[in-house]
Design an enzyme around this catalytic site. Structure first.
Site, mmCIF file in Angstrom:
data_model
loop_
_atom_site.group_PDB
_atom_site.id
_atom_site.type_symbol
_atom_site.label_atom_id
_atom_site.label_comp_id
_atom_site.label_asym_id
_atom_site.label_seq_id
_atom_site.Cartn_x
_atom_site.Cartn_y
_atom_site.Cartn_z
ATOM 1 N N HIS A 10 51.043 -68.445 34.492
ATOM 2 C CA HIS A 10 51.082 -67.766 35.676
ATOM 3 C C HIS A 10 50.101 -67.952 36.731
ATOM 4 C CE1 HIS A 10 53.411 -64.424 32.890
ATOM 5 N NE2 HIS A 10 54.258 -65.270 33.381
ATOM 6 N N HIS A 19 63.482 -66.326 37.311
ATOM 7 C CA HIS A 19 64.032 -67.016 36.351
ATOM 8 C C HIS A 19 63.925 -66.362 34.904
ATOM 9 C CE1 HIS A 19 60.061 -68.796 37.546
ATOM 10 N NE2 HIS A 19 59.792 -68.617 36.263
ATOM 11 N N HIS A 67 63.237 -74.623 37.744
ATOM 12 C CA HIS A 67 62.365 -73.582 38.276
ATOM 13 C C HIS A 67 60.998 -74.235 38.433
ATOM 14 C CE1 HIS A 67 60.743 -73.464 34.226
ATOM 15 N NE2 HIS A 67 59.958 -72.398 34.497
#
Length: 478
Positions: free
Chosen positions: A203, A326, A401
């Site tokens: 992240h 996603h 993604h």
């Protein structure tokens, strides 16, 4: 399962023929170079997913595919509830609705460079990040359930954002059919103070600029010009999503000699439930809560980012370009064999790629197709693509993604040192901030495939059209 030879269908598409218990073939979208380096475990999982009941057309893998839990990361599969189709928690993953949100800033690369270090410090201070790190919002009871039911709309109602943000979010910020009563007390406990926090792992919060415009017409519709600065936020549903996955995997494949269960799957990681079964319905209701949680989380983070920018750049205007998830399973209408059918499309590490004119898209950008947001790594390009009609025919409206890992986190930590990576990136003009220097090593650019190669495969296969290439200026990691 014995892996069968791949048949090359065209330059960017490969097929795993049906063998054994496979109900449909496997399909992989990749260049010859990427295919040579493809994780064999991912290909095995493509074949295993093809064995699941009710699967339609093919088991698919995007060019960023690598082995995951049950489904490959970068895997797509659609199931027909009228044909005994199933829902699989392993086909959604543990970080439910992890996704990317990209915001305009109204600034340029040169503007960011004038305050790059100060902005990096401000963003690290403004957005909680790291393992287990929570924020200032503490939820319980009805308000927590309201967040799980309304997603980003809940956050906007609390003053975290603008009403117009919702038009630029997949599902307009709220996934219907969420049932908080199907979410365990432990899952709710894990999210009570985590909404508005970035988390850890892959992240990130990144300030980027448009280094190259690849489709001027679509870029103009999206409001992108060369040199423009953007902010991208990549995160998901935090501990809540992980706990939902854990809880329902245990119910789909209970352990113990007293509970003999026929999995209808090659292994326990692909444990599933019929979509129309009580367990299937309960999982979908809980999973949709996880999706709303992720949308709310990114909405609150965007609010915190706007406040940090306001201090450094009072004239900045962080309007939303798009937010897409996603790691989802969604009920969608697709045409199969000339007939429209309602299918449950699993996208694990794959994102929607809907075409120009699709009614779900915001009216003001509908003519260009859906923005497809492709994350890179700290030192490599990210991309903004646009959805295509070909994707609807080939991949149920899906594209990759991100770049996709080429090294595990364990191997990356053996090869790289966080401080060295941060210093190298600084020399390349990228300022990295992190609460945990080890996480930088895990997410080193060298641990990922080259994003440009992956994007070339996706666009070459027709799954999306390239619009703009973005390069990083500031990266905040958990």
């Amino acid at each position: 399962m014995k892996q069968q030879p791949l048949i090359r269908r065209d330059e960017f598409e490969w097929e795993l023929s049906m063998t054994g218990d496979m109900r449909v073939p496997g399909r992989v979208f990749a260049s010859e170079r990427i295919m040579r380096e493809m994780d064999p475990g991912a290909l095995r999982q493509v074949a295993e997913v093809a064995c699941l009941p009710g699967i339609v057309r093919a088991s698919l893998a995007m060019p960023d595919a690598h082995a995951g839990y049950g489904f490959p990361i970068g895997g797509v599969a659609a199931f027909d509830p009228d044909d005994g189709g199933v829902v699989s928690a392993g086909g959604v993953g543990f970080d439910i609705a992890c996704g990317v949100r990209t915001l305009h800033t109204g600034l340029t690369r040169d503007d960011i460079l004038s305050a790059q270090e100060r902005l990096a410090d401000a963003l690290l201070e403004a957005v909680p990040c790291g393992v287990g790190k929570g924020g200032d919002i503490v939820l319980s009871g009805d308000e927590l359930d309201d967040m799980l039911t309304r997603g980003a709309a809940w956050a906007v109602s609390r003053g975290c954002g603008r009403q117009e943000d919702l038009e630029r979010i997949e599902d307009r910020g709220t996934v219907r059919g969420a049932t908080p009563g199907e979410v365990s007390a432990e899952a709710k406990k894990r999210i009570r103070n985590q909404v508005g926090s970035l988390g850890s792992g892959n992240h990130y919060l990144e300030v980027q600029y448009a280094a190259e415009i690849l489709d001027p017409e679509k870029a103009a519709v999206f409001g992108i010009a060369e040199g423009d600065a953007f902010v991208s936020i990549h995160c998901g549903s935090r501990g809540l999503g992980h706990q939902i996955g854990t809880d329902y995997l245990a119910q789909m494949a209970p352990k113990g000699k007293k509970k003999k269960v026929r999995l209808n799957a090659p292994n326990r990681q692909l444990a599933n439930a019929p979509i129309r079964s009580e367990l299937g319905k309960r999982y979908l209701g809980a999973m949709r809560c996880g999706m709303n949680c992720a949308l709310a989380n990114r909405q609150v983070i965007a609010h915190l980012v706007r406040r940090a920018f306001a201090d450094a750049f009072p004239n900045a205007d962080l309007s939303l370009l798009y937010d897409v998830s996603h790691n989802t399973c969604k009920s969608e209408e697709h045409e199969v064999d000339g007939r429209k059918r309602t299918l449950f499309v699993h996208r694990k590490g794959a994102t929607r790629s809907f075409p120009p004119g699709h009614p779900s898209l915001p009216v003001d950008i509908r003519e260009a197709g859906q923005p497809v947001l492709i994350g890179g790594s700290m030192g490599s390009a990210s991309y903004i693509l646009a959805g295509t009609e070909a994707a609807m025919q080939k991949s149920f409206g899906s594209a990759n993604h991100g770049a996709g890992r080429s090294l595990s986190r364990t191997d990356a930590k053996k090869l790289f040192k966080g401080r060295d990576i941060a210093e190298t990136l600084r020399h390349q003009g990228v300022i990295v901030r992190s609460r945990n220097i080890k996480s930088i090593a895990e997410e080193a650019p060298g641990a990922y495939k080259e994003s440009s190669d992956v994007v070339t495969s996706a666009t070459g296969a027709g799954l999306a059209r390239p619009v703009a290439r973005l390069m990083p200026l500031v990266c905040v990691k958990g």
